[in-house]
Design an enzyme around this catalytic site. Structure first.
Site, short mmCIF file in Angstrom:
data_model
loop_
_atom_site.label_atom_id
_atom_site.label_comp_id
_atom_site.label_asym_id
_atom_site.label_seq_id
_atom_site.Cartn_x
_atom_site.Cartn_y
_atom_site.Cartn_z
N SER A 79 30.83 56.56 27.70
CA SER A 79 31.04 57.64 28.67
C SER A 79 32.29 58.47 28.45
CB SER A 79 31.05 57.07 30.09
OG SER A 79 29.73 56.80 30.52
N LYS B 21 31.81 62.15 28.12
CA LYS B 21 31.78 63.09 29.24
C LYS B 21 32.98 64.03 29.21
CE LYS B 21 29.01 60.29 32.46
NZ LYS B 21 28.65 59.11 31.66
N SER C 215 31.39 58.32 36.82
CA SER C 215 30.74 58.35 35.51
C SER C 215 29.23 58.56 35.63
CB SER C 215 31.02 57.06 34.72
OG SER C 215 30.83 57.26 33.34
#
Length: 422
Positions: free
Chosen positions: A116, A119, A173
Site C-alpha cells: 500500500s 498509494k 489504506s
C-alpha cells in the site's frame, strides 16, 4: 609545401585504396558494482508466503540514479558514521526531504514490491488534479477489490467528497478509495494506473511500475526504496498531503439514501502518535510484499524521510524500524550524504541535452566536418600525427614510385615505336 603535397597525396591514395585509419577509442566505463558491507539485519521468524515474483533485469543506468554509490546491493553509509540499526527490512533508505541528500541506504535500487505504499504514487499523481470539495458517487467497479483486503467501507451509490476519499486512502489504506480516486482523476482505474506510471517516470522513479492503483499485488508490479523516497518527497511537497497524513481520525459520512449511518476511521500510522516531530507517511502489507513503510519527521530544522520494503512485523513493526532509522539519520551531520534524490523531470532533461564536448576538444576550434576515411586522414595529417603520416608516406611512395615506373616504361616503348614508324 611538402607536407601539403603529402597530405593531398595521402588522401588521394586512401580514396583509391580504401585503407582504414585507426579510430580513437571511447573511454571504457567501469560498471562494476560498488563494494559495500552487508546490511545490519535483525533475525525474523520464518513465514509462509507466495513465491516472490521475478524482478526485471537490472538496468545499469537506473541503478546509478542519484549517484554511483547507490548502485550497491548492500549498505551505503557516510564514511566514519555510526552503524545504522539492524532491521528486518530487505531494503531501506533515509533522505533529507528538503535538500534531497541521501544519508544512507541498504540496497536502494534493489527491486521490491510496494504493497500500500503505492498509494503515495496515486496521491502524487492525482492530488493536484482533483478538487477536494468535489462530491462523487461510488460505483460497483470502485468496490472491486480483493476479498478481505483493506477498505474504507464505501457503498455503491454512496456520495463522497474527494477529501473524504483521500482521508480514507491515507488513514485507513482503503483500496476502494484508491480505485475511486484513480477513476475520478483519469476516467477509469486502468487509465489512472497509466497516469501513475507516467508520473513515476517524471519523478525519476524508473524502477517503479504500477499495476493497481492501491498497491494490491499484480504481475510486474515493482518499486525500490530509492523510488519510494522520490515519490514521498513529491507528496510531502503538497500542503494537502501533509495535512491528511497527520490527521488522526476522520468521519465517513452517513448515506441517508442508502439508509446507512456514518462512522469514524483512525490513522493506522503509529508514527504520528509515538514519534516526536512525526510528519506522517504510509503503511503497507500484502502476503507477497510483506511489510513496507514510508515515514517522515522533523527535528532541529531538518525534515527526513525513511522508506523500507520487505520487512517483517516481528520483532519490530515497520513503523518502529522506520523510527529507528530516522533516529540514525538525525544523528548524522547535516552535510552527510551518499547520493541524492533527483529532481522531477531531471532525468528526461539530461537525456534530451547533447553531451558536453571533451575539455581538450573544447580548447581548440573544431575543424570543418570531415567525411569518410580520406577526410579523417587529412585531419590527422594536418594535426601533425606522425603515427599516420609515416606509414601513409611509405604507402604513398610505393604508389608514386610504381606509377612513375609504369609511365617511364610506356614512354620508352612509345619512343621505340616512333622510330620504327619513321
Amino acid at each position: 609545401m611538402r607536407a601539403r603535397v603529402l597530405a593531398v597525396a595521402t588522401a588521394v591514395t586512401l580514396l583509391v585504396t580504401g585503407a582504414p585509419v585507426p579510430a580513437q577509442g571511447a573511454p571504457v566505463v567501469n560498471a562494476a558494482p560498488v563494494a559495500t558491507a552487508p546490511c545490519p539485519r535483525l533475525p525474523a521468524p520464518k513465514v509462509s508466503r507466495p513465491p516472490r515474483p521475478v524482478p526485471p533485469e537490472p538496468v545499469p543506468d537506473q541503478q546509478v540514479v542519484g549517484g554511483d554509490a547507490l548502485a550497491a546491493p548492500g549498505l551505503v553509509a557516510p564514511p566514519g558514521s555510526a552503524a545504522p540499526p539492524a532491521v528486518t527490512a530487505t531494503t531501506w533508505l533515509v533522505a533529507d526531504l528538503d535538500s534531497g541528500a541521501v544519508l544512507g541506504a541498504c540496497g536502494p535500487h534493489v527491486y521490491g514490491t510496494p504493497a500500500s505504499t503505492q498509494k503515495l504514487l496515486l496521491a502524487a499523481t492525482m492530488l493536484s488534479r482533483l478538487d477536494p470539495k468535489q462530491v462523487a458517487v461510488a460505483t460497483r467497479a470502485d468496490l472491486d477489490i480483493e476479498p478481505g483486503s483493506s477498505a474504507v467501507g464505501l457503498l455503491v451509490g454512496g456520495r463522497y467528497a474527494v477529501e473524504t476519499l483521500w482521508l480514507g486512502l491515507l488513514l485507513q489504506s482503503g483500496n476502494d478509495a484508491a480505485n475511486m480516486l484513480a477513476r475520478l482523476g483519469a476516467g477509469n482505474a486502468r487509465a489512472g494506473v497509466t497516469e501513475m506510471n507516467a508520473e513515476a517516470r517524471r519523478l525519476g522513479a524508473r524502477q517503479t511500475h504500477a499495476v493497481t492503483p492501491s498497491g494490491l499485488d499484480g504481475p510486474g508490479q515493482f518499486t525500490s526504496a530509492y523510488d519510494l523516497a522520490l515519490i514521498a518527497r513529491a507528496c510531502f511537497a503538497d500542503e494537502r498531503f501533509r495535512r491528511y497524513a497527520l490527521t488522526e481520525r476522520a468521519q465517513i459520512p452517513a448515506q441517508p439514501a442508502l439508509k446507512k449511518g456514518g462512522f469514524q476511521i483512525q490513522n493506522e500510522n503509529q508514527l504520528i502518535y509515538r514519534y516526536p516531530g512525526a510528519l506522517g507517511g504510509k503503511t503497507g502489507f500484502t502476503e507477497l510484499a510483506r511489510h513496507s513503510y514510508v515515514g517522515a519527521a522533523q527535528r532541529g530544522g531538518r525534515r527526513l524521510v525513511v522508506t523500507l520494503l520487505g520487512a517483517e512485523a516481528r520483532p519490530m513493526r515497520g513503523w518502529q524500524q522506520g523510527a529507528q532509522l530516522l533516529d540514525w539519520g538525525f544523528s548524522l551531520p547535516r552535510d552527510a550524504s551518499v547520493g541524492r534524490l533527483v529532481e522531477p523531470g531531471e532525468l528526461d532533461a539530461a537525456k534530451a541535452e547533447p553531451a558536453p564536448a571533451p575539455a581538450a576538444a573544447a580548447a581548440r576550434p573544431e575543424p570543418s566536418p570531415w567525411r569518410g576515411p580520406a577526410g579523417t586522414a587529412l585531419r590527422r595529417v594536418a594535426d601533425g600525427d606522425w603515427r599516420v603520416i609515416v606509414p601513409l608516406a611509405g604507402l604513398l611512395a610505393l604508389v608514386v614510385g610504381g606509377t612513375a615506373a609504369v609511365l617511364a616504361a610506356r614512354r620508352g616503348r612509345s619512343r621505340r615505336a616512333g622510330r620504327r614508324r619513321a
